[in-house]
Design a protein around this motif. Structure first.
Motif, PDB file in Angstrom:
ATOM      1  N   THR A 271       0.811  -1.229   0.000  1.00  0.00           N
ATOM      2  CA  THR A 271       0.000   0.000   0.000  1.00  0.00           C
ATOM      3  C   THR A 271       0.839   1.271   0.000  1.00  0.00           C
ATOM      4  OG1 THR A 271      -0.144  -0.124   2.425  1.00  0.00           O
ATOM      5  CG2 THR A 271      -1.941  -1.114   1.148  1.00  0.00           C
ATOM      6  N   HIS A 272       2.077   1.208   0.482  1.00  0.00           N
ATOM      7  CA  HIS A 272       2.883   2.416   0.621  1.00  0.00           C
ATOM      8  C   HIS A 272       4.230   2.339  -0.096  1.00  0.00           C
ATOM      9  CE1 HIS A 272      -0.030   2.894   3.879  1.00  0.00           C
ATOM     10  NE2 HIS A 272       0.281   4.163   3.934  1.00  0.00           N
ATOM     11  N   GLY A 273       4.536   1.203  -0.722  1.00  0.00           N
ATOM     12  CA  GLY A 273       5.815   1.078  -1.408  1.00  0.00           C
ATOM     13  C   GLY A 273       5.864   1.898  -2.685  1.00  0.00           C
ATOM     14  N   ARG A 274       7.038   2.419  -2.985  1.00  0.00           N
ATOM     15  CA  ARG A 274       7.227   3.189  -4.215  1.00  0.00           C
ATOM     16  C   ARG A 274       7.603   2.258  -5.367  1.00  0.00           C
ATOM     17  NH1 ARG A 274      11.010   8.241  -2.106  1.00  0.00           N
ATOM     18  NH2 ARG A 274       9.685   8.893  -0.354  1.00  0.00           N
ATOM     19  N   PRO A 275       7.075   2.489  -6.550  1.00  0.00           N
ATOM     20  CA  PRO A 275       7.403   1.623  -7.690  1.00  0.00           C
ATOM     21  C   PRO A 275       8.903   1.608  -7.971  1.00  0.00           C
ATOM     22  CG  PRO A 275       5.523   3.018  -8.195  1.00  0.00           C
ATOM     23  CD  PRO A 275       6.077   3.517  -6.904  1.00  0.00           C
ATOM     24  N   GLY A 276       9.454   0.424  -8.137  1.00  0.00           N
ATOM     25  CA  GLY A 276      10.863   0.277  -8.439  1.00  0.00           C
ATOM     26  C   GLY A 276      11.787   0.454  -7.257  1.00  0.00           C
ATOM     27  N   ARG A 277      11.241   0.659  -6.077  1.00  0.00           N
ATOM     28  CA  ARG A 277      12.023   0.940  -4.874  1.00  0.00           C
ATOM     29  C   ARG A 277      12.413  -0.350  -4.165  1.00  0.00           C
ATOM     30  NH1 ARG A 277      14.732   5.575  -3.427  1.00  0.00           N
ATOM     31  NH2 ARG A 277      14.233   6.325  -1.335  1.00  0.00           N
ATOM     32  N   THR A 278      13.588  -0.326  -3.520  1.00  0.00           N
ATOM     33  CA  THR A 278      14.071  -1.457  -2.734  1.00  0.00           C
ATOM     34  C   THR A 278      14.102  -1.074  -1.264  1.00  0.00           C
ATOM     35  OG1 THR A 278      15.432  -2.259  -4.568  1.00  0.00           O
ATOM     36  CG2 THR A 278      16.002  -3.029  -2.375  1.00  0.00           C
ATOM     37  N   ILE A 279      13.686  -2.003  -0.404  1.00  0.00           N
ATOM     38  CA  ILE A 279      13.650  -1.779   1.035  1.00  0.00           C
ATOM     39  C   ILE A 279      14.327  -2.951   1.741  1.00  0.00           C
ATOM     40  CG2 ILE A 279      12.119  -1.677   3.057  1.00  0.00           C
ATOM     41  CD1 ILE A 279      11.976   0.887   1.629  1.00  0.00           C
ATOM     42  N   HIS A 280      15.147  -2.645   2.743  1.00  0.00           N
ATOM     43  CA  HIS A 280      15.682  -3.699   3.605  1.00  0.00           C
ATOM     44  C   HIS A 280      14.639  -4.070   4.648  1.00  0.00           C
ATOM     45  CE1 HIS A 280      20.204  -2.653   2.824  1.00  0.00           C
ATOM     46  NE2 HIS A 280      19.660  -3.383   1.862  1.00  0.00           N
ATOM     47  N   ALA A 281      14.149  -5.293   4.603  1.00  0.00           N
ATOM     48  CA  ALA A 281      13.178  -5.774   5.585  1.00  0.00           C
ATOM     49  C   ALA A 281      13.946  -6.436   6.717  1.00  0.00           C
ATOM     50  CB  ALA A 281      12.193  -6.742   4.938  1.00  0.00           C
ATOM     51  N   THR A 282      14.580  -5.630   7.549  1.00  0.00           N
ATOM     52  CA  THR A 282      15.444  -6.154   8.598  1.00  0.00           C
ATOM     53  C   THR A 282      15.203  -5.431   9.904  1.00  0.00           C
ATOM     54  OG1 THR A 282      17.759  -6.612   9.166  1.00  0.00           O
ATOM     55  CG2 THR A 282      17.316  -4.551   8.030  1.00  0.00           C
ATOM     56  N   ASP A 283      15.519  -6.099  11.018  1.00  0.00           N
ATOM     57  CA  ASP A 283      15.368  -5.461  12.321  1.00  0.00           C
ATOM     58  C   ASP A 283      16.654  -4.713  12.681  1.00  0.00           C
ATOM     59  OD1 ASP A 283      17.204  -7.342  13.229  1.00  0.00           O
ATOM     60  OD2 ASP A 283      15.720  -8.580  14.235  1.00  0.00           O
ATOM     61  N   ASP A 284      16.787  -4.337  13.964  1.00  0.00           N
ATOM     62  CA  ASP A 284      17.924  -3.521  14.393  1.00  0.00           C
ATOM     63  C   ASP A 284      19.114  -4.347  14.867  1.00  0.00           C
ATOM     64  OD1 ASP A 284      16.261  -1.318  13.938  1.00  0.00           O
ATOM     65  OD2 ASP A 284      15.546  -1.293  16.008  1.00  0.00           O
ATOM     66  N   SER A 285      19.024  -5.662  14.791  1.00  0.00           N
ATOM     67  CA  SER A 285      20.103  -6.520  15.314  1.00  0.00           C
ATOM     68  C   SER A 285      21.383  -6.338  14.510  1.00  0.00           C
ATOM     69  CB  SER A 285      19.690  -7.995  15.256  1.00  0.00           C
ATOM     70  OG  SER A 285      18.540  -8.241  16.023  1.00  0.00           O
ATOM     71  N   GLU A 286      22.509  -6.387  15.222  1.00  0.00           N
ATOM     72  CA  GLU A 286      23.823  -6.454  14.592  1.00  0.00           C
ATOM     73  C   GLU A 286      24.610  -7.533  15.320  1.00  0.00           C
ATOM     74  OE1 GLU A 286      25.899  -2.805  14.230  1.00  0.00           O
ATOM     75  OE2 GLU A 286      24.532  -1.965  12.752  1.00  0.00           O
ATOM     76  N   LEU A 287      24.324  -8.757  14.963  1.00  0.00           N
ATOM     77  CA  LEU A 287      24.927  -9.914  15.625  1.00  0.00           C
ATOM     78  C   LEU A 287      25.775 -10.698  14.631  1.00  0.00           C
ATOM     79  CD1 LEU A 287      21.848 -11.347  17.565  1.00  0.00           C
ATOM     80  CD2 LEU A 287      23.753 -10.050  18.539  1.00  0.00           C
ATOM     81  N   LYS A 288      26.855 -11.274  15.143  1.00  0.00           N
ATOM     82  CA  LYS A 288      27.555 -12.258  14.351  1.00  0.00           C
ATOM     83  C   LYS A 288      26.806 -13.582  14.444  1.00  0.00           C
ATOM     84  CE  LYS A 288      32.161 -10.284  14.208  1.00  0.00           C
ATOM     85  NZ  LYS A 288      33.623 -10.510  14.410  1.00  0.00           N
ATOM     86  N   MET A 289      27.049 -14.449  13.486  1.00  0.00           N
ATOM     87  CA  MET A 289      26.278 -15.684  13.402  1.00  0.00           C
ATOM     88  C   MET A 289      26.406 -16.513  14.673  1.00  0.00           C
ATOM     89  SD  MET A 289      26.456 -18.673  10.472  1.00  0.00           S
ATOM     90  CE  MET A 289      25.965 -17.543   9.173  1.00  0.00           C
ATOM     91  N   GLY A 290      27.611 -16.649  15.183  1.00  0.00           N
ATOM     92  CA  GLY A 290      27.810 -17.425  16.395  1.00  0.00           C
ATOM     93  C   GLY A 290      27.110 -16.800  17.595  1.00  0.00           C
ATOM     94  N   GLU A 291      27.071 -15.473  17.659  1.00  0.00           N
ATOM     95  CA  GLU A 291      26.363 -14.804  18.752  1.00  0.00           C
ATOM     96  C   GLU A 291      24.870 -15.110  18.697  1.00  0.00           C
ATOM     97  OE1 GLU A 291      28.917 -10.742  19.587  1.00  0.00           O
ATOM     98  OE2 GLU A 291      27.616 -10.799  17.824  1.00  0.00           O
ATOM     99  N   TYR A 292      24.324 -15.136  17.496  1.00  0.00           N
ATOM    100  CA  TYR A 292      22.907 -15.465  17.342  1.00  0.00           C
ATOM    101  C   TYR A 292      22.627 -16.877  17.856  1.00  0.00           C
ATOM    102  CZ  TYR A 292      18.600 -16.829  14.925  1.00  0.00           C
ATOM    103  OH  TYR A 292      17.346 -17.310  14.633  1.00  0.00           O
ATOM    104  N   PHE A 293      23.463 -17.835  17.470  1.00  0.00           N
ATOM    105  CA  PHE A 293      23.279 -19.199  17.950  1.00  0.00           C
ATOM    106  C   PHE A 293      23.390 -19.270  19.476  1.00  0.00           C
ATOM    107  CE2 PHE A 293      25.094 -20.656  13.638  1.00  0.00           C
ATOM    108  CZ  PHE A 293      23.836 -20.585  13.066  1.00  0.00           C
TER     109      PHE A 293
END
Length: 360
Positions: A271-293
């Motif tokens: 409903t609100h996206g702009r044509p041809g626009r790209t958006i990162h669908a991501t949260d605020d996390s900044e974790l390394k893979m091992g930290e996530y596990f």
């Protein structure tokens, strides 16, 4: 009256109605407008699950163009959540989907559709109306011929014609299109550098959709999605199998999004996206893979994954798993918040893990 309201309800087609697609259906059912939702499925055994979720199943296969004829003009909004085929650099499934949806535009663009008079006839119609007005007191027009004039010349508003002609499509892409960024924090302007065939097919799909948007066949918005997690999408099996992670010095940054937040983002883009626009669908996390596990292991009372060097991982782990350990990046989501006004239910992984019941 009920039948009229049903016909006027917005129609949404979900292509690739898996876990995230079903979450989209659930969120749509909670809205007051109650849009009518269709789900394209190629497997007969999936139809019951689709109906139980509240959507209408439509049989079709992205690997067979002829089976897609029934979706032309079916819905004004399309959520394209299906992955590409498993081989090649070109996404043939997206190519077939665009071709099927573009049929609607060609059909609607005919001048005589829905009572819209061809442009060449409009001057004569205006002249005819003027002559009728001049003879409003019973005088005949022309040489005694009677004239039958419709009470109203029905025209479709320009904005509505555009919606009919150009379906809105939201594409679920992947952040893998960037390749390895060396742990850098990147936004949507970063040049794509896909490092494997899977990511190259995603880039192919994005480019096809941008071209289709530029030529007016549809209005596509692209969501680049990182690792998806939810209660049913956690690396518990990996932790129980004691699959190793990389030591901190060799580890890579990964990004995440909860499946419910992702569904909300995709619907917001519709409903609100702009044509041809790209958006990162991501949260605020900044974790390394091992930290996530480690965070997941601690939340469930499991042993943390053993750590190995990159050289050891190259010898011990499967190629598919290694491919994710070769790419490191941190995603900025300012565009998601600023342009779409999205407020995440789970701003980071820890916010979700805190909602889980304690484990011994």
């Amino acid at each position: 009256m009920i039948a009229t309201r049903t016909l006027r309800r917005a129609r949404i087609l979900i292509v690739g109605c898996g876990d995230v697609g079903l979450r989209c259906v659930a969120q749509l059912r909670e809205r007051p407008d109650r849009a009518r939702v269709f789900a394209l499925t190629r497997r007969a055994e999936r139809t019951d699950a689709v109906r139980a979720a509240g959507a209408t199943p439509v049989r079709g296969d992205l690997d067979s163009r002829t089976s897609l004829a029934r979706i032309a003009g079916l819905a004004g909004t399309v959520l394209h959540l299906a992955p590409p085929q498993k081989s090649g650099d070109d996404d043939l499934r997206t190519r077939r989907l665009i071709a099927a949806l573009a049929v609607r535009r060609r059909a609607v663009s005919r001048p005589a559709l829905a009572g819209v008079a061809p442009r060449a006839l409009r001057p004569s119609l205006h002249a005819l109306v003027g002559r009728i007005r001049r003879n409003a007191f019973g005088h005949t027009v022309g040489s005694g011929a009677s004239v039958i004039v419709p009470e109203r010349i029905r025209r479709i508003p320009r904005a509505r014609r555009k919606r009919l002609e150009r379906p809105t499509l939201v594409y679920a892409s992947t952040t893998g299109v960037y390749g390895d960024c060396g742990g850098a924090r990147i936004d949507e302007t970063r040049t794509v550098q896909p490092a494997n065939a899977r990511a190259k097919r995603r880039v192919s799909a994005e480019r096809q959709l941008r071209r289709a948007t530029a030529c007016g066949a549809l209005r596509a918005t692209i969501a680049r999605i990182p690792g998806i997690y939810a209660a049913n999408r956690l690396p518990l099996a990996r932790l129980e199998k004691r699959t190793p992670a990389l030591v901190a010095s060799d580890d890579v940054y990964t990004s995440h999004i909860h499946a419910d937040d992702l569904a909300a983002i995709l619907l917001r883009l519709a409903t609100h996206g702009r044509p041809g626009r790209t958006i990162h669908a991501t949260d605020d996390s900044e974790l390394k893979m091992g930290e996530y596990f480690d965070r997941v292991a601690d939340a469930f009372g499991l042993a943390r994954a053993p750590r190995v060097s990159r050289a050891e991982a190259e010898r011990e782990l499967e190629p598919v798993l290694l491919s994710f350990m070769r790419e490191s990046r941190r995603l900025a989501n300012a565009r998601l918040k600023r342009e779409l006004g999205v407020r995440l239910r789970y701003p980071d992984v820890d916010a979700f893990l805190r909602t889980l019941p304690p484990h011994p």
